[in-house]
Write a protein that holds these residues in place. Structure first.
Motif, short mmCIF file in Angstrom:
data_model
loop_
_atom_site.label_atom_id
_atom_site.label_comp_id
_atom_site.label_asym_id
_atom_site.label_seq_id
_atom_site.Cartn_x
_atom_site.Cartn_y
_atom_site.Cartn_z
N UNK A 111 2.16 -11.88 -2.74
CA UNK A 111 1.35 -12.95 -2.17
C UNK A 111 1.78 -14.30 -2.72
N UNK A 112 2.07 -14.36 -4.01
CA UNK A 112 2.55 -15.61 -4.60
C UNK A 112 3.88 -16.05 -4.01
N UNK A 113 4.79 -15.10 -3.82
CA UNK A 113 6.09 -15.43 -3.23
C UNK A 113 5.96 -15.89 -1.79
N UNK A 114 5.16 -15.20 -1.00
CA UNK A 114 4.96 -15.59 0.40
C UNK A 114 4.30 -16.96 0.48
N UNK A 115 3.29 -17.18 -0.34
CA UNK A 115 2.60 -18.47 -0.32
C UNK A 115 3.55 -19.61 -0.71
N UNK A 116 4.36 -19.40 -1.75
CA UNK A 116 5.30 -20.44 -2.17
C UNK A 116 6.35 -20.71 -1.10
N UNK A 134 0.83 -1.20 0.00
CA UNK A 134 0.00 0.00 0.00
C UNK A 134 0.87 1.26 0.00
N UNK A 135 1.97 1.22 0.74
CA UNK A 135 2.90 2.35 0.75
C UNK A 135 3.48 2.58 -0.64
N UNK A 136 3.84 1.51 -1.31
CA UNK A 136 4.33 1.63 -2.68
C UNK A 136 3.25 2.21 -3.59
N UNK A 137 2.01 1.74 -3.42
CA UNK A 137 0.90 2.26 -4.23
C UNK A 137 0.70 3.76 -4.04
N UNK A 155 -2.92 4.69 -11.30
CA UNK A 155 -1.58 4.08 -11.37
C UNK A 155 -1.21 3.47 -10.03
N UNK A 156 -1.57 4.13 -8.94
CA UNK A 156 -1.28 3.61 -7.61
C UNK A 156 -2.05 2.33 -7.32
N UNK A 205 -1.04 -5.35 -8.71
CA UNK A 205 -0.05 -6.20 -9.37
C UNK A 205 1.06 -6.63 -8.42
N UNK A 206 1.59 -5.69 -7.66
CA UNK A 206 2.68 -6.02 -6.74
C UNK A 206 2.20 -6.92 -5.61
N UNK A 207 0.99 -6.67 -5.10
CA UNK A 207 0.50 -7.55 -4.03
C UNK A 207 0.28 -8.97 -4.56
#
Length: 153
Positions: A54-59, A27-30, A41-42, A48-50
């Motif tokens: 989320x995919x990386x954390x889940x894996x 959210x800070x990045x957004x 754009x935010x 997209x980034x979440x």
């Protein structure tokens, strides 16, 4: 396909609090992107980034530790229980010690920083240069007991 019967099974999931922290960072990045480029754009950046995060954390948090079908399973690695020697359930201090100053670079290590305890499994196969496996687990006594029973040691 043969049925797998697990004597012991565990998923080393990430702690629950990783998700809100990740959401806050995204959210800070957004906001940082959305402020100069506009709200759309935010929002698009955040979504997209979440999704990626989320995919990386889940894996990262779905690694599996199991004793099944005569094998010790630690992530993608497998070891037959016939190659299991001495099995030690380790507390947090002993785990840190084997991950740090007394680590053997030839050992197989499956570690997650959010799991403080582990099991050290001696490898007795003379053809295997790995001296031991160090596998983090939230239930080291149960995993050690399951391995000892399966290996007959």
């Amino acid at each position: 396909m043969p049925v797998r019967t697990a004597v012991y099974e565990e998923r080393l999931r990430v702690p629950w609090w990783w998700w809100p922290v990740a959401a806050a960072l995204v959210a800070t990045l957004g906001v940082a992107i959305g402020h100069p480029l506009g709200a759309a754009a935010g929002v698009v950046t955040s979504v997209l980034v979440f999704g990626l995060v989320a995919g990386l954390i889940a894996a990262y948090g779905t690694v599996r530790v199991a004793v099944e079908s005569g094998m010790l399973v630690a992530g993608r690695a497998r070891m037959p229980v016939s190659a299991v020697g001495r099995v030690d359930a380790l507390d947090a201090a002993d785990t840190r010690d084997l991950l740090g100053p007394h680590a053997d670079p030839a050992a197989y290590v499956l570690s997650r920083p959010y799991v403080p305890t582990a099991v050290r499994v001696e490898v007795t196969d003379p053809a295997d240069p790995t001296p031991y496996w160090l596998v983090t687990t939230r239930r080291p006594d149960e995993l050690a007991s399951a391995l000892r029973t399966a290996a007959g040691v």
